[in-house]
Design a protein around this motif. Sequence first.
Motif, PDB file in Angstrom:
ATOM      1  N   VAL A 309       0.899  -1.281  -0.111  1.00  0.00           N
ATOM      2  CA  VAL A 309       0.296  -0.077  -0.231  1.00  0.00           C
ATOM      3  C   VAL A 309       1.052   1.409   0.057  1.00  0.00           C
ATOM      4  CG1 VAL A 309      -1.736   1.459   1.222  1.00  0.00           C
ATOM      5  CG2 VAL A 309      -1.849  -1.273   1.255  1.00  0.00           C
ATOM      6  N   ALA A 310       0.659   2.141  -0.967  1.00  0.00           N
ATOM      7  CA  ALA A 310       1.314   3.232  -1.091  1.00  0.00           C
ATOM      8  C   ALA A 310       2.846   3.254  -0.948  1.00  0.00           C
ATOM      9  CB  ALA A 310       0.987   4.260   0.283  1.00  0.00           C
ATOM     10  N   ASN A 311       3.320   1.884  -1.506  1.00  0.00           N
ATOM     11  CA  ASN A 311       4.731   1.822  -1.584  1.00  0.00           C
ATOM     12  C   ASN A 311       5.264   2.025  -3.131  1.00  0.00           C
ATOM     13  OD1 ASN A 311       7.137   0.890  -1.459  1.00  0.00           O
ATOM     14  ND2 ASN A 311       6.813  -0.899  -0.779  1.00  0.00           N
ATOM     15  N   ARG A 312       6.027   2.883  -3.462  1.00  0.00           N
ATOM     16  CA  ARG A 312       6.492   3.455  -4.687  1.00  0.00           C
ATOM     17  C   ARG A 312       7.805   2.523  -4.976  1.00  0.00           C
ATOM     18  NH1 ARG A 312       3.472   7.935  -6.947  1.00  0.00           N
ATOM     19  NH2 ARG A 312       1.855   8.675  -5.391  1.00  0.00           N
ATOM     20  N   ARG A 317       1.542  -1.406  -6.598  1.00  0.00           N
ATOM     21  CA  ARG A 317       1.351  -0.279  -5.607  1.00  0.00           C
ATOM     22  C   ARG A 317      -0.190  -0.336  -5.418  1.00  0.00           C
ATOM     23  NH1 ARG A 317       0.113   5.582  -4.983  1.00  0.00           N
ATOM     24  NH2 ARG A 317       0.294   5.557  -7.291  1.00  0.00           N
ATOM     25  N   PRO A 319      -2.993   2.286  -4.297  1.00  0.00           N
ATOM     26  CA  PRO A 319      -3.105   3.515  -3.678  1.00  0.00           C
ATOM     27  C   PRO A 319      -3.531   3.578  -2.338  1.00  0.00           C
ATOM     28  CG  PRO A 319      -3.813   3.442  -5.805  1.00  0.00           C
ATOM     29  CD  PRO A 319      -3.722   2.093  -5.436  1.00  0.00           C
ATOM     30  N   ARG A 320      -3.014   4.558  -1.472  1.00  0.00           N
ATOM     31  CA  ARG A 320      -3.415   4.716   0.039  1.00  0.00           C
ATOM     32  C   ARG A 320      -5.072   4.972  -0.142  1.00  0.00           C
ATOM     33  NH1 ARG A 320      -1.392   3.285   4.176  1.00  0.00           N
ATOM     34  NH2 ARG A 320       0.448   4.441   3.884  1.00  0.00           N
ATOM     35  N   SER A 321      -5.496   5.839  -1.014  1.00  0.00           N
ATOM     36  CA  SER A 321      -7.040   5.995  -0.892  1.00  0.00           C
ATOM     37  C   SER A 321      -7.668   4.654  -1.060  1.00  0.00           C
ATOM     38  CB  SER A 321      -7.387   6.979  -2.089  1.00  0.00           C
ATOM     39  OG  SER A 321      -6.851   6.567  -3.232  1.00  0.00           O
ATOM     40  N   ALA A 323      -6.931   1.603  -0.432  1.00  0.00           N
ATOM     41  CA  ALA A 323      -6.722   0.684   0.573  1.00  0.00           C
ATOM     42  C   ALA A 323      -7.907   1.185   1.976  1.00  0.00           C
ATOM     43  CB  ALA A 323      -5.314   0.706   1.312  1.00  0.00           C
ATOM     44  N   LYS A 324      -8.050   2.515   1.949  1.00  0.00           N
ATOM     45  CA  LYS A 324      -8.831   3.182   2.876  1.00  0.00           C
ATOM     46  C   LYS A 324     -10.286   2.794   2.647  1.00  0.00           C
ATOM     47  CE  LYS A 324      -8.630   7.835   4.970  1.00  0.00           C
ATOM     48  NZ  LYS A 324      -8.016   9.077   4.815  1.00  0.00           N
ATOM     49  N   GLU A 325     -10.540   2.971   1.270  1.00  0.00           N
ATOM     50  CA  GLU A 325     -11.834   2.575   0.749  1.00  0.00           C
ATOM     51  C   GLU A 325     -12.255   1.468   0.735  1.00  0.00           C
ATOM     52  OE1 GLU A 325     -13.008   5.012  -2.423  1.00  0.00           O
ATOM     53  OE2 GLU A 325     -12.789   7.120  -1.409  1.00  0.00           O
TER      54      GLU A 325
END
Length: 367
Positions: A309-312, A317, A319-321, A323-325
């Motif tokens: 998650v969010a790891n470039r 990857r 995206p953080r958003s 994973a959140k939703e």
Amino acid sequence: MSSTVISNTTNLEKYLRLPQNGAVLAEYIWVDGSNGIRSKCKTLSKAPKSVEDLPEWNFDGSSTDQAPGSDSDVYLRPVAIYKDPFRLGENIIVLCECWNNDGTPNRANYRHECAKLMEAHAAEHIWFGIEQEYTLFDEFDHVYGWPKGGFPAPQGPYYCGVGTGKVFCRDIVEAHYRASLYAGVNISGINAEVMPSQWEFQVGPCEGIKMGDDLTVCRYLLHRVAEEFGVKISFHPKPLAGEWNGAGCHTNVSTESMRQPGGMKYIEEAIQKLSKRHHEHIAVYGEDNDQRLTGRHETASAAAFSYGVANRGASVRIPRSVAKEGYGYFEDRRPASNIDPYLVTGIIAETILGSIPDADIVKQVNH
Ligand code: ADP
Ligand code: MN
Ligand code: MN
Ligand code: MN
């Protein structure tokens, strides 16, 4: 921009305003044997309503690394129509597939197999978004704007940079953005990149085969716009060795089920499948990509698959958003800037949605 090689486009303008006596100009474009783009133009007596109205055409494949001189005719089959932002009016750009004399797809035609796969899985509504990174060079093959015989200050101020010395050729980038929108390409944004004189445009989300089509036309428009400014476009994945970022084509992916609440389960399943075919994917993710996928400069090493998650610094990857939703899409960060988009979207669809008996994405590369 001053230059010795630029043609004088200000003189051209008055001729472009002349009436065409009802004729429509169709610029047929295709991918050549070195993953470059070629084009030639044909006069039509009236505007076509669809690709079915367009005549098949041909060219000398021995001059484009696509056929031997002894059997040089390669056929151009129109597959998509775009508006022509250079000639305006009813004039069009015609994207073509290349076919051999014996009825087989030309070796540079990866679209045909990809289209079969996308068609077979149409019910899944697979969407792609590609982030095309590229580098600008001047007519002497020097990175545009870099000091002669030296290097610019280290990376830092250039990404999404604003101001003299931080960005170069914004005029070309802006012209290309407008030309793409006018043509009907689903271009979704642009930004300046980490390395000075490197930029990115994003195309998508596009469903199925349209991803490769829109990206190919968008690349054509970029070469064509840059030509008017005397600037060269490079899609090489590591145009400058050393502490300079490479160039990629991050490929964002979702299916209908990934885009619904609870879709994370399907995203994770897809990533599991991708992890099992890592090397087959790497094989079609662009030439010289090993120079870029080193594990440094915001990349993961080509040697092993990773995700996060969010790891470039991962191969894939979330995206953080997302994973959140709990639903949305994922980003495959491995593809290089010089990919054939039909190979990449094709193998992703094949891995995630399943192979079909008469289309094998990897095999066609090795033939
Ligand atoms: P990054 O943060 O990696 O730089 P960008 O904003 O440059 O991301 O690019 C994101 C890409 O993802 C765009 O091409 C966009 O069209 C694409 N995209 C957005 N939503 C989806 C989706 N649901 N499925 C596939 N692609 C998507
Ligand atoms: Mn991006
Ligand atoms: Mn980028
Ligand atoms: Mn990205």
